[in-house]
Design a protein around this motif. Structure first.
Motif, mmCIF file in Angstrom:
data_model
loop_
_atom_site.group_PDB
_atom_site.id
_atom_site.type_symbol
_atom_site.label_atom_id
_atom_site.label_comp_id
_atom_site.label_asym_id
_atom_site.label_seq_id
_atom_site.Cartn_x
_atom_site.Cartn_y
_atom_site.Cartn_z
ATOM 1 N N LYS A 6 -44.006 88.813 -24.700
ATOM 2 C CA LYS A 6 -42.854 89.156 -23.870
ATOM 3 C C LYS A 6 -42.261 87.873 -23.312
ATOM 4 C CE LYS A 6 -43.453 91.448 -19.968
ATOM 5 N NZ LYS A 6 -43.558 92.538 -18.963
ATOM 6 N N VAL A 7 -40.945 87.718 -23.484
ATOM 7 C CA VAL A 7 -40.274 86.511 -23.009
ATOM 8 C C VAL A 7 -39.274 86.794 -21.888
ATOM 9 C CG1 VAL A 7 -40.591 85.215 -25.153
ATOM 10 C CG2 VAL A 7 -38.546 86.633 -24.857
ATOM 11 N N PHE A 8 -38.960 88.080 -21.653
ATOM 12 C CA PHE A 8 -37.983 88.400 -20.620
ATOM 13 C C PHE A 8 -38.054 89.882 -20.280
ATOM 14 C CE2 PHE A 8 -33.687 89.642 -19.203
ATOM 15 C CZ PHE A 8 -33.522 88.761 -18.147
ATOM 16 N N ARG A 17 -27.403 90.136 -23.769
ATOM 17 C CA ARG A 17 -26.971 88.731 -23.876
ATOM 18 C C ARG A 17 -28.066 87.874 -24.505
ATOM 19 N NH1 ARG A 17 -23.821 84.809 -25.167
ATOM 20 N NH2 ARG A 17 -23.879 83.004 -23.795
ATOM 21 N N LEU A 18 -29.305 88.048 -24.060
ATOM 22 C CA LEU A 18 -30.399 87.269 -24.637
ATOM 23 C C LEU A 18 -30.587 87.614 -26.112
ATOM 24 C CD1 LEU A 18 -32.660 85.222 -24.412
ATOM 25 C CD2 LEU A 18 -34.135 87.039 -23.511
ATOM 26 N N ASN A 19 -30.452 88.871 -26.450
ATOM 27 C CA ASN A 19 -30.561 89.288 -27.855
ATOM 28 C C ASN A 19 -29.515 88.563 -28.705
ATOM 29 O OD1 ASN A 19 -31.256 90.765 -30.173
ATOM 30 N ND2 ASN A 19 -29.901 92.437 -29.632
ATOM 31 N N PRO A 28 -35.701 86.765 -34.453
ATOM 32 C CA PRO A 28 -35.677 88.212 -34.261
ATOM 33 C C PRO A 28 -36.412 88.601 -32.981
ATOM 34 C CG PRO A 28 -37.252 87.636 -35.975
ATOM 35 C CD PRO A 28 -36.550 86.362 -35.572
ATOM 36 N N CYS A 29 -35.953 89.663 -32.348
ATOM 37 C CA CYS A 29 -36.625 90.117 -31.138
ATOM 38 C C CYS A 29 -36.800 91.634 -31.171
ATOM 39 C CB CYS A 29 -35.894 89.675 -29.884
ATOM 40 S SG CYS A 29 -34.297 90.434 -29.612
ATOM 41 N N LEU A 30 -37.726 92.085 -30.373
ATOM 42 C CA LEU A 30 -38.013 93.501 -30.204
ATOM 43 C C LEU A 30 -37.655 93.858 -28.772
ATOM 44 C CD1 LEU A 30 -39.465 96.156 -31.174
ATOM 45 C CD2 LEU A 30 -41.532 95.170 -30.199
ATOM 46 N N ILE A 31 -36.842 94.891 -28.598
ATOM 47 C CA ILE A 31 -36.425 95.326 -27.266
ATOM 48 C C ILE A 31 -37.110 96.644 -26.965
ATOM 49 C CG2 ILE A 31 -34.467 96.046 -25.853
ATOM 50 C CD1 ILE A 31 -32.765 94.116 -27.588
#
Length: 77
Positions: A6-8, A17-19, A28-31
């Motif tokens: 987890k980064v945020f 915005r971060l995505n 790539p990120c997972l929300i």
């Protein structure tokens, strides 16, 4: 195996915005939206933050972007 970290955690606006910023540096990120998941499942959750996870192996590549983003939103307060 590639672990997520987890980064945020924050509001939908900040997470979006971060995505976008992570997409620009090809990370790539997972929300994970616990509140929305709980609502859909028929039970409530506490808090309203949404979590952003990335692969641990992408942390070095994403760190400057994440740090700049956090500075940007802190200055706006």
């Amino acid at each position: 195996m590639n672990n997520h970290i987890k980064v945020f955690s924050g509001s939908q606006i900040f997470v979006s915005r971060l995505n976008q910023l992570l997409d620009e540096v090809e990370v790539p990120c997972l929300i994970k939206d616990n509140k929305e998941s709980g609502r859909v499942a028929g039970f409530g959750t506490l808090g309203n933050s949404i979590d952003v996870f990335i692969y641990e192996s992408d942390l070095e590549k994403a760190q400057d972007t994440i740090d700049s983003f956090k500075e940007e939103i802190t200055e706006g307060k």
